[in-house]
Design a protein around this motif. Structure first.
Motif, mmCIF file in Angstrom:
data_model
loop_
_atom_site.group_PDB
_atom_site.id
_atom_site.type_symbol
_atom_site.label_atom_id
_atom_site.label_comp_id
_atom_site.label_asym_id
_atom_site.label_seq_id
_atom_site.Cartn_x
_atom_site.Cartn_y
_atom_site.Cartn_z
ATOM 1 N N ALA A 110 0.839 -1.209 0.000
ATOM 2 C CA ALA A 110 0.000 0.000 0.000
ATOM 3 C C ALA A 110 0.869 1.252 0.000
ATOM 4 O O ALA A 110 0.622 2.201 -0.760
ATOM 5 C CB ALA A 110 -0.908 -0.013 1.226
ATOM 6 N N ILE A 111 1.923 1.246 0.848
ATOM 7 C CA ILE A 111 2.772 2.430 0.924
ATOM 8 C C ILE A 111 3.605 2.568 -0.342
ATOM 9 O O ILE A 111 3.790 3.677 -0.862
ATOM 10 C CB ILE A 111 3.644 2.373 2.196
ATOM 11 N N ASP A 112 4.060 1.439 -0.861
ATOM 12 C CA ASP A 112 4.801 1.458 -2.133
ATOM 13 C C ASP A 112 3.965 2.078 -3.241
ATOM 14 O O ASP A 112 4.441 2.939 -4.004
ATOM 15 C CB ASP A 112 5.171 0.027 -2.534
ATOM 16 N N ALA A 113 2.691 1.641 -3.325
ATOM 17 C CA ALA A 113 1.790 2.137 -4.381
ATOM 18 C C ALA A 113 1.570 3.640 -4.224
ATOM 19 O O ALA A 113 1.625 4.402 -5.201
ATOM 20 C CB ALA A 113 0.459 1.384 -4.322
ATOM 21 N N SER A 114 1.336 4.068 -2.964
ATOM 22 C CA SER A 114 1.115 5.495 -2.719
ATOM 23 C C SER A 114 2.352 6.305 -3.096
ATOM 24 O O SER A 114 2.251 7.387 -3.689
ATOM 25 C CB SER A 114 0.803 5.735 -1.238
ATOM 26 N N PHE A 115 3.531 5.745 -2.750
ATOM 27 C CA PHE A 115 4.796 6.438 -3.035
ATOM 28 C C PHE A 115 4.988 6.587 -4.548
ATOM 29 O O PHE A 115 5.405 7.642 -5.030
ATOM 30 C CB PHE A 115 5.942 5.660 -2.384
ATOM 31 N N ASP A 116 4.657 5.495 -5.277
ATOM 32 C CA ASP A 116 4.816 5.539 -6.736
ATOM 33 C C ASP A 116 3.938 6.620 -7.352
ATOM 34 O O ASP A 116 4.385 7.391 -8.210
ATOM 35 C CB ASP A 116 4.489 4.170 -7.346
ATOM 36 N N GLU A 117 2.683 6.679 -6.885
ATOM 37 C CA GLU A 117 1.766 7.722 -7.386
ATOM 38 C C GLU A 117 2.321 9.103 -7.093
ATOM 39 O O GLU A 117 2.254 10.030 -7.907
ATOM 40 C CB GLU A 117 0.398 7.591 -6.706
ATOM 41 N N PHE A 118 2.863 9.236 -5.884
ATOM 42 C CA PHE A 118 3.402 10.513 -5.437
ATOM 43 C C PHE A 118 4.619 10.923 -6.260
ATOM 44 O O PHE A 118 4.761 12.079 -6.673
ATOM 45 C CB PHE A 118 3.760 10.390 -3.947
ATOM 46 N N LYS A 119 5.488 9.934 -6.550
ATOM 47 C CA LYS A 119 6.705 10.218 -7.336
ATOM 48 C C LYS A 119 6.354 10.714 -8.742
ATOM 49 O O LYS A 119 7.082 11.513 -9.332
ATOM 50 C CB LYS A 119 7.561 8.960 -7.454
ATOM 51 N N ALA A 120 5.218 10.195 -9.245
ATOM 52 C CA ALA A 120 4.821 10.552 -10.608
ATOM 53 C C ALA A 120 4.574 12.053 -10.751
ATOM 54 O O ALA A 120 4.587 12.593 -11.867
ATOM 55 C CB ALA A 120 3.563 9.768 -10.993
ATOM 56 N N MET A 121 4.351 12.751 -9.639
ATOM 57 C CA MET A 121 4.078 14.187 -9.701
ATOM 58 C C MET A 121 5.344 15.023 -9.811
ATOM 59 O O MET A 121 5.292 16.232 -10.025
ATOM 60 C CB MET A 121 3.298 14.627 -8.445
ATOM 61 N N GLU A 122 6.511 14.382 -9.634
ATOM 62 C CA GLU A 122 7.761 15.126 -9.534
ATOM 63 C C GLU A 122 7.999 16.030 -10.748
ATOM 64 O O GLU A 122 8.329 17.209 -10.615
ATOM 65 C CB GLU A 122 8.936 14.153 -9.367
ATOM 66 N N SER A 123 7.771 15.436 -11.942
ATOM 67 C CA SER A 123 8.068 16.200 -13.155
ATOM 68 C C SER A 123 7.198 17.455 -13.250
ATOM 69 O O SER A 123 7.664 18.516 -13.659
ATOM 70 C CB SER A 123 7.861 15.300 -14.384
ATOM 71 N N ARG A 124 5.937 17.343 -12.806
ATOM 72 C CA ARG A 124 5.037 18.507 -12.892
ATOM 73 C C ARG A 124 5.457 19.595 -11.894
ATOM 74 O O ARG A 124 5.432 20.787 -12.202
ATOM 75 C CB ARG A 124 3.598 18.100 -12.595
ATOM 76 N N ILE A 125 5.851 19.146 -10.678
ATOM 77 C CA ILE A 125 6.216 20.101 -9.621
ATOM 78 C C ILE A 125 7.440 20.903 -10.032
ATOM 79 O O ILE A 125 7.531 22.104 -9.790
ATOM 80 C CB ILE A 125 6.525 19.344 -8.307
ATOM 81 N N TYR A 126 8.403 20.217 -10.669
ATOM 82 C CA TYR A 126 9.664 20.888 -11.001
ATOM 83 C C TYR A 126 9.704 21.409 -12.442
ATOM 84 O O TYR A 126 10.732 21.898 -12.889
ATOM 85 C CB TYR A 126 10.852 19.956 -10.738
ATOM 86 N N SER A 127 8.590 21.265 -13.196
ATOM 87 C CA SER A 127 8.609 21.673 -14.606
ATOM 88 C C SER A 127 8.670 23.184 -14.758
ATOM 89 O O SER A 127 9.126 23.702 -15.770
ATOM 90 C CB SER A 127 7.367 21.138 -15.311
#
Lengths: 382, 201
Positions: A110-127
């Protein structure tokens, strides 16, 4: 007579074993204590990391909303993003190191899945580009969902006393408890064994103290103290003194080992017959004492006859047939003569008269015998 | 009572084991002594102290805000840059710690050197340290100084991002000291951004 050999090496081992077992208990208790504190520490750490992950999840949702409203700079959002990232990282590391946390089924995934979803936002945050409101809404929904799942694990599995975390922590503690129990058991069983050995040894020693080492019959001390006791208690009994005739010659002709062999044979015959009716003791050399709990002379004579019957068979010594001949004198005590010394003198006198008469039967003390004997001894002196 | 050979062996064994017991207690059960050296004053997640943050920290390469309490004999405020921290003598060690499975290499200046850079010639007594996530502790500095804590700038040779518990992380060579596992965890504050010197001598 069964005399157990002293197990010297085993003895030394026992003396070393008791402190070692006591030390094992000490170690097991230390282990129990440290396990307890370690488990407490782990549970605290587990709860700590999950609670802070959740707090950070909520704060992030809040900041995303503020950002969406234009009230928060992207830089602050990035800081928040980094902070939440570190919390995911810490929680996953904690799960990896704490087996009890790792064993909660579904938590790691569950935490792995949540972390993966969260990581996917990285490019948008730093774009550097503004993030679209619908993306932000979707992100908030995803974080909120993660928050709910983690909260459920936290409440039901980690913090709850009935949860799987507490259960597996209790199992670990139980193992340390078993160690303490095993060490204690070992120690007490060993102490019990030592006590038993000591008691056995004590009874062996007591036996050796009161018995003749060659024949296994009661020794002089023991027999005389029994006689003293009989007299003190004013008992009715017969005291007999039995002498093996011509024993000195046997020793001279066949040697002392042969003499010892004969004494042992005779003692065995005593045990088979006289011992059934009273106490037989060795006074020394070839002289024996027999204490019988009756004053019935016929009965005593009958008992003695049984011994004589057995001795009528020759004893084979180095291919020589030996006939053992005894002289026996006895006196009765009707509880009225509590002087053991005079009783011994009486039985002795009777024995001498039997020897003189070469009579195999038991000879009874007659009062004039002592007079005769003392007279003869007086004459002998002069 | 005469003490035989066995008895002597038993006494000897007992003495050896007692000595061993002392050794084990001393080395594996050692608890940090003295008065509590660390006091958690603010739980992580509580961001109420964040407003006191110096705006200078937002400038590039500014890492650590140093503050001196009134009466401490230290300057009121100074923000140290990465360059300033890097110019101090660097300590590097590899140690195991709670937040990683394997031993990791940390590098950075001693906490005492950082304090002296900000406030030279003082003996530091009470400190207050704050982290980005709101975690804060009061520290009795003399009791932890013997563990030689550093303000780590790099982890395994790389600068730390906030996501890796950076930019600054207080770390001590834990493997060199026989302290119970996890007993110094509260000192090892990560995402550090502010140190306040409260009492000096």
């Amino acid at each position: 007579m069964p005399i157990r050999p002293r197990p010297a090496a085993a003895h030394t081992l026992h003396w070393v074993l008791s402190p070692i077992f006591a030390f094992a208990i000490y170690l097991a208790v230390l282990n129990l204590g440290s396990t307890y504190f370690r488990l407490e520490n782990y549970q605290r750490e587990a709860i700590w990391s999950l609670v802070h992950l959740n707090t950070q999840l909520q704060s992030t949702q809040h900041d995303i909303q503020l950002y969406g409203l234009g009230e928060l700079a992207v830089k602050s959002l990035r800081t928040r993003y980094e902070l939440l990232w570190s919390k995911f990282d810490i929680t996953l590391n904690n799960i990896e190191q704490d087996n009890m946390l790792g064993e909660i089924s579904g938590l790691h995934q569950a935490i792995d899945a949540s972390f993966d979803e969260f990581k996917a936002m990285e490019s948008r945050i730093y774009s550097g580009e503004t993030i679209a409101p619908e993306v932000l809404d979707k992100w908030i929904a995803s974080l909120s969902h993660s928050h709910e799942i983690i909260n459920r694990f936290l409440l039901h599995e980690v913090a709850d006393a009935d949860g799987s975390y507490s259960k597996s922590s209790w199992h670990t503690l139980l193992k340390s408890l078993y160690l303490v129990a095993a060490a204690s058991l070992l120690f007490f069983v060993h102490i019990g064994y030592l006590l038993l050995t000591l008691m056995r040894e004590r009874s062996d020693n007591l036996f050796q103290l009161s018995h003749d080492s060659l024949t296994g019959l009661a020794n002089r001390n023991h027999a005389m103290s029994m006689l003293d006791e009989f007299c003190r208690e004013h008992m009715f009994f017969t005291l007999a003194i039995i002498d093996l005739n011509e024993f000195k010659q046997v020793n001279d002709v066949h040697g002392h080992p042969a003499g010892d062999q004969i004494l042992m044979h005779l003692s065995n015959e005593f045990r088979e017959t006289l011992s059934h009716y009273g106490l037989v003791g060795r006074l020394g050399g070839d002289e024996f004492i027999w204490l019988v709990n009756t004053t019935d002379r016929e009965l005593v004579a009958r008992y003695f006859q049984k011994l004589l019957e057995r001795l009528s068979q020759p004893y084979l010594l180095n291919e020589h047939q030996l006939y053992l001949r005894l002289s026996a004198g006895a006196t009765t005590c009707h509880g009225d003569n509590p002087n053991p010394k005079s009783l011994m003198a009486q039985a002795d006198a009777a024995m001498y008269s039997a020897k003189k008469a070469r009579s195999p039967d038991i000879s009874w003390y007659k009062p004039e015998q002592s007079l005769e004997k003392s007279l003869s001894s007086i004459i002998g002196i002069f | 009572m005469i003490c035989g050979k066995n008895c002597a062996i038993a006494i000897l064994t007992l003495m050896i084991l007692t000595g061993l017991g002392f050794y084990i207690s001393q080395n594996y059960l050692l608890m940090p002594d003295g008065k509590p050296m660390i006091l958690i004053t603010n739980k992580a997640g509580d961001m109420s102290g964040m407003e006191q943050r110096s705006p200078k920290l937002d400038q590039p390469d500014m890492l650590l805000e140093m503050r001196g309490a009134a009466g401490s004999g230290c300057p009121a405020e100074e923000v140290l840059s990465e360059q300033q921290l890097g110019s101090l003598p660097q300590q590097t060690f590899k140690t195991r710690h709670t937040w990683s499975k394997d031993a990791e290499t940390f590098s950075g200046p001693l906490l005492s050197d950082v304090l002296s850079l900000f406030c030279p010639g003082r003996e530091f007594r009470e400190l207050h340290l704050r982290a980005l996530d709101g975690y804060a502790i009061d520290l009795n500095f003399p009791t932890v100084e013997r563990y030689r804590p550093i303000v780590a700038l790099t982890l395994n040779g790389e600068r730390m991002r906030v996501r890796n518990k950076g930019h600054l992380w207080i770390m001590a060579p834990l493997d060199d000291y026989k302290v119970p596992a996890r007993s110094l965890d509260e000192l090892l504050i990560w995402q550090l951004y502010q140190i306040t010197v409260n009492v000096t001598e």
